[in-house]
Write a protein that holds these residues in place. Structure first.
Motif, PDB file in Angstrom:
ATOM      1  N   GLU A 103      -4.350   4.506   9.253  1.00  0.00           N
ATOM      2  CA  GLU A 103      -4.943   3.743   8.331  1.00  0.00           C
ATOM      3  C   GLU A 103      -4.282   2.026   7.646  1.00  0.00           C
ATOM      4  O   GLU A 103      -4.990   0.881   8.566  1.00  0.00           O
ATOM      5  CB  GLU A 103      -5.142   3.556   6.575  1.00  0.00           C
ATOM      6  CG  GLU A 103      -6.447   2.697   6.184  1.00  0.00           C
ATOM      7  CD  GLU A 103      -5.680   3.690   4.554  1.00  0.00           C
ATOM      8  OE1 GLU A 103      -7.021   2.268   3.711  1.00  0.00           O
ATOM      9  OE2 GLU A 103      -6.287   4.834   4.227  1.00  0.00           O
ATOM     10  N   HIS A 104      -3.193   2.345   7.854  1.00  0.00           N
ATOM     11  CA  HIS A 104      -2.702   0.907   7.575  1.00  0.00           C
ATOM     12  C   HIS A 104      -0.960   0.927   8.929  1.00  0.00           C
ATOM     13  O   HIS A 104      -0.908  -0.051   8.962  1.00  0.00           O
ATOM     14  CB  HIS A 104      -0.936   1.180   6.459  1.00  0.00           C
ATOM     15  CG  HIS A 104      -1.920   1.446   4.715  1.00  0.00           C
ATOM     16  ND1 HIS A 104      -2.518   0.537   3.996  1.00  0.00           N
ATOM     17  CD2 HIS A 104      -2.638   2.377   4.820  1.00  0.00           C
ATOM     18  CE1 HIS A 104      -3.358   0.557   3.051  1.00  0.00           C
ATOM     19  NE2 HIS A 104      -3.350   2.377   3.394  1.00  0.00           N
ATOM     20  N   VAL A 131       5.924   3.182   8.369  1.00  0.00           N
ATOM     21  CA  VAL A 131       5.658   3.161   7.165  1.00  0.00           C
ATOM     22  C   VAL A 131       6.852   3.854   6.560  1.00  0.00           C
ATOM     23  O   VAL A 131       8.641   4.269   7.311  1.00  0.00           O
ATOM     24  CB  VAL A 131       4.932   4.663   6.867  1.00  0.00           C
ATOM     25  CG1 VAL A 131       3.713   4.378   7.053  1.00  0.00           C
ATOM     26  CG2 VAL A 131       5.018   5.889   7.333  1.00  0.00           C
ATOM     27  N   PHE A 184      -2.732   8.396   6.004  1.00  0.00           N
ATOM     28  CA  PHE A 184      -2.078   6.812   5.390  1.00  0.00           C
ATOM     29  C   PHE A 184      -1.777   5.926   7.254  1.00  0.00           C
ATOM     30  O   PHE A 184      -2.168   4.685   6.632  1.00  0.00           O
ATOM     31  CB  PHE A 184      -0.817   7.445   4.685  1.00  0.00           C
ATOM     32  CG  PHE A 184      -0.963   6.162   4.112  1.00  0.00           C
ATOM     33  CD1 PHE A 184      -1.125   5.326   2.853  1.00  0.00           C
ATOM     34  CD2 PHE A 184       0.780   5.435   4.421  1.00  0.00           C
ATOM     35  CE1 PHE A 184      -0.916   4.523   2.273  1.00  0.00           C
ATOM     36  CE2 PHE A 184       1.316   4.262   4.293  1.00  0.00           C
ATOM     37  CZ  PHE A 184       0.465   3.858   3.247  1.00  0.00           C
ATOM     38  N   LYS A 231       3.475   1.610   2.900  1.00  0.00           N
ATOM     39  CA  LYS A 231       3.796   0.574   4.132  1.00  0.00           C
ATOM     40  C   LYS A 231       5.143   0.436   4.030  1.00  0.00           C
ATOM     41  O   LYS A 231       5.734  -1.057   3.357  1.00  0.00           O
ATOM     42  CB  LYS A 231       3.087  -0.523   4.368  1.00  0.00           C
ATOM     43  CG  LYS A 231       2.337  -1.550   5.194  1.00  0.00           C
ATOM     44  CD  LYS A 231       2.457  -0.556   6.663  1.00  0.00           C
ATOM     45  CE  LYS A 231       2.205  -1.508   7.333  1.00  0.00           C
ATOM     46  NZ  LYS A 231       2.723  -0.962   9.116  1.00  0.00           N
ATOM     47  N   PRO A 259       0.919  -1.709  -0.170  1.00  0.00           N
ATOM     48  CA  PRO A 259       0.063  -0.182  -0.011  1.00  0.00           C
ATOM     49  C   PRO A 259       0.821   1.850  -0.327  1.00  0.00           C
ATOM     50  O   PRO A 259       1.498   1.504   0.729  1.00  0.00           O
ATOM     51  CB  PRO A 259      -0.745  -0.079   1.255  1.00  0.00           C
ATOM     52  CG  PRO A 259      -1.239  -1.557   2.210  1.00  0.00           C
ATOM     53  CD  PRO A 259       0.690  -2.054   1.023  1.00  0.00           C
TER      54      PRO A 259
END
Length: 480
Positions: free
Chosen positions: A152-153, A157, A149, A203, A131
């Motif tokens: 959500e993930h 990251v 982001f 991610k 992602p």
């Protein structure tokens, strides 16, 4: 007059290309900045053109390269790697000036050089990816997009420069606080390094294997892969040791990755040589990372296990020839490992040893051994350029044979003057996880004892043996 090809690069890759050009019966034209006026690549070429005092800036000057090509009456330019190799403007100017660019079309270089555009092309083709975001907006809006982001993930990251490459422009982010602090800094660094402050997020795949596939594609619709390479042993996202094929035992997985690499290259309308890179997680899921639109430093290991000269094929493809083999003709034989012997001090965060003279240089050799480099006894390591002295590549029938050959070569390689990465590699090749093929991108961090060595004792012993050999040759009338 023979066909002439200009090499828009320096160092060991310039030497590598010069040899391929000359073996094809063509003339190789080198370029150089003043600090390189005694460099081996200009002594090996058929002609050499001075392009400026430098350092580095003239190797990056598109107009000077094109002018040099015209002056030399060269029909083509090979960009090597680094410098202008992945600059779409360089490829475009060559196309406009009627000079053959030995690489992909300029649009392909531009599309794949922009990591966000490349991700879009791969998504359209159904290539698996981790992602990620589009380019983050400027200012507060971009920070909010990044935080959304991550929410959500989940962390961690990776914050990446859209135009990045070579391991540069990448930051791991582990919290909202880091995101807000690092995002403006990442933009500044991206602008300085790539003249583009665009960044995006992916991610993070924790402790993956880094596997890549060598691609060759001609003008006649033929796209072929040359198997896999494993580049998992890295420091700060830059490769240290490369091997082919990947040591992953799941052959079905590797076959799927190779097929996916061909599909990815075709989706990008790829031409010439390139490398499709993937990350493989702990559960054997694989994800597209990027396509490098140039020859790779580590191409030597693929050449050793396939017997296919990648640079020669690059030149022939650019000159309009079709690939002389089919996919089923590509046979993988044994294993190959490459180490980059740099004038660096691994114990001091790999600090370069620029400005120091190589007072002793005794290279290794033997069955299944290849050396690509420009160092020699009396060579002064330039402060202006990278610290690579020589690439050592070994080939063997089995993994065990290959590792043993590499260990023997490292033990027999004597370089005195600058500190080098040789003793660091000597510790790795006898380490049990490396010998058994159990490594991923966390290898350096999880094996800190590989930095524990007595460099003076090791180098001193080599030097003593070297001096003894010289003395023996003078005393022994049969030594000659």
């Amino acid at each position: 007059m023979k066909t002439r090809i200009l090499i828009a690069n320096r160092g060991e890759i310039a030497l590598r290309v010069i040899r391929a050009v000359q073996e094809l019966g063509f003339e190789a034209v080198a370029v150089y900045e003043t600090p390189d006026e005694m460099s081996r690549h200009i002594l090996t070429a058929d002609d050499a053109i001075w392009i400026g005092d430098g350092p580095r800036c003239d190797y990056l000057n598109i107009q000077k390269m094109v002018t040099a090509a015209k002056k030399a009456k060269a029909v083509a330019i090979h960009p090597g790697y680094g410098f202008l190799a992945e600059n779409p403007l360089f490829a475009k100017v060559c196309e406009e000036e009627g000079i053959i660019f030995i690489g992909p079309h300029s649009k392909t270089v531009a599309d794949l050089g922009n990591k966000v555009v490349a991700r879009h092309i791969m998504a359209e083709a159904g290539i698996p990816m981790v992602p990620g975001t589009k380019n983050l907006s400027q200012g507060r809006k971009g920070i909010d997009e990044a935080l959304g982001f991550a929410a959500e993930h989940g962390y961690p990251v990776m914050l990446k420069a859209t135009s990045g490459g070579g391991g540069r422009g990448i930051r791991r982010i582990d919290s909202d606080e880091e995101m807000q602090a690092q995002l403006p800094m990442a933009r500044s660094e991206a602008l300085a390094a790539f003249n583009d402050d665009s960044v995006y997020l992916e991610k993070l795949v924790l402790n993956p294997r880094h596997v890549e596939v060598q691609i060759l594609a001609d003008n006649f619709g033929k796209t072929i892969h040359l198997g896999t390479r494993d580049c998992s042993i890295q420091r700060r996202n830059q490769k240290l040791i490369e091997m082919a094929p990947s040591h992953i035992q799941n052959k079905k997985l590797l076959d799927t990755i190779c097929d996916t690499a061909v599909k990815a290259a075709q989706a990008a309308n790829y031409l010439n040589a390139g490398t499709v890179e993937f990350l493989i997680d702990q559960d054997d899921n694989f994800y597209f990372l990027e396509i490098n639109t140039r020859i790779q430093v580590e191409h030597t290991v693929t050449e050793m296990i396939t017997g296919i000269d990648i640079v020669r094929n690059q030149i022939n493809i650019a000159l309009g020839h079709s690939l002389p083999f089919e996919q089923e003709d590509v046979q993988i034989r044994g294993y190959a490992i490459e180490v980059r012997i740099n004038a660096e001090d691994p114990k001091n965060d790999f600090m370069p040893e620029g400005g120091k003279k190589v007072t002793v240089y005794r290279s290794t050799g033997g069955f299944g051994v290849r050396l690509d480099g420009m160092a020699y006894q009396g060579y002064t390591v330039p402060e202006e350029y990278d610290s690579l002295l020589v690439k050592l590549t070994v080939h063997g029938y089995t993994w065990e044979e290959t590792v043993g050959r590499l260990a023997r070569c490292l033990n027999n390689f004597a370089i005195r003057g600058p500190k080098t990465t040789i003793p660091f590699y000597k510790n790795i090749v006898v380490e049990k996880d490396f010998i058994s093929g159990h490594f991923d991108t966390s290898y350096i961090e999880t094996h800190p004892f590989i930095f524990h060595y007595d460099e003076e004792a090791s180098e001193g012993g080599k030097l003593a043996r070297f001096i003894a050999e010289i003395h023996h040759s003078k005393e022994n009338p049969f030594a000659k």
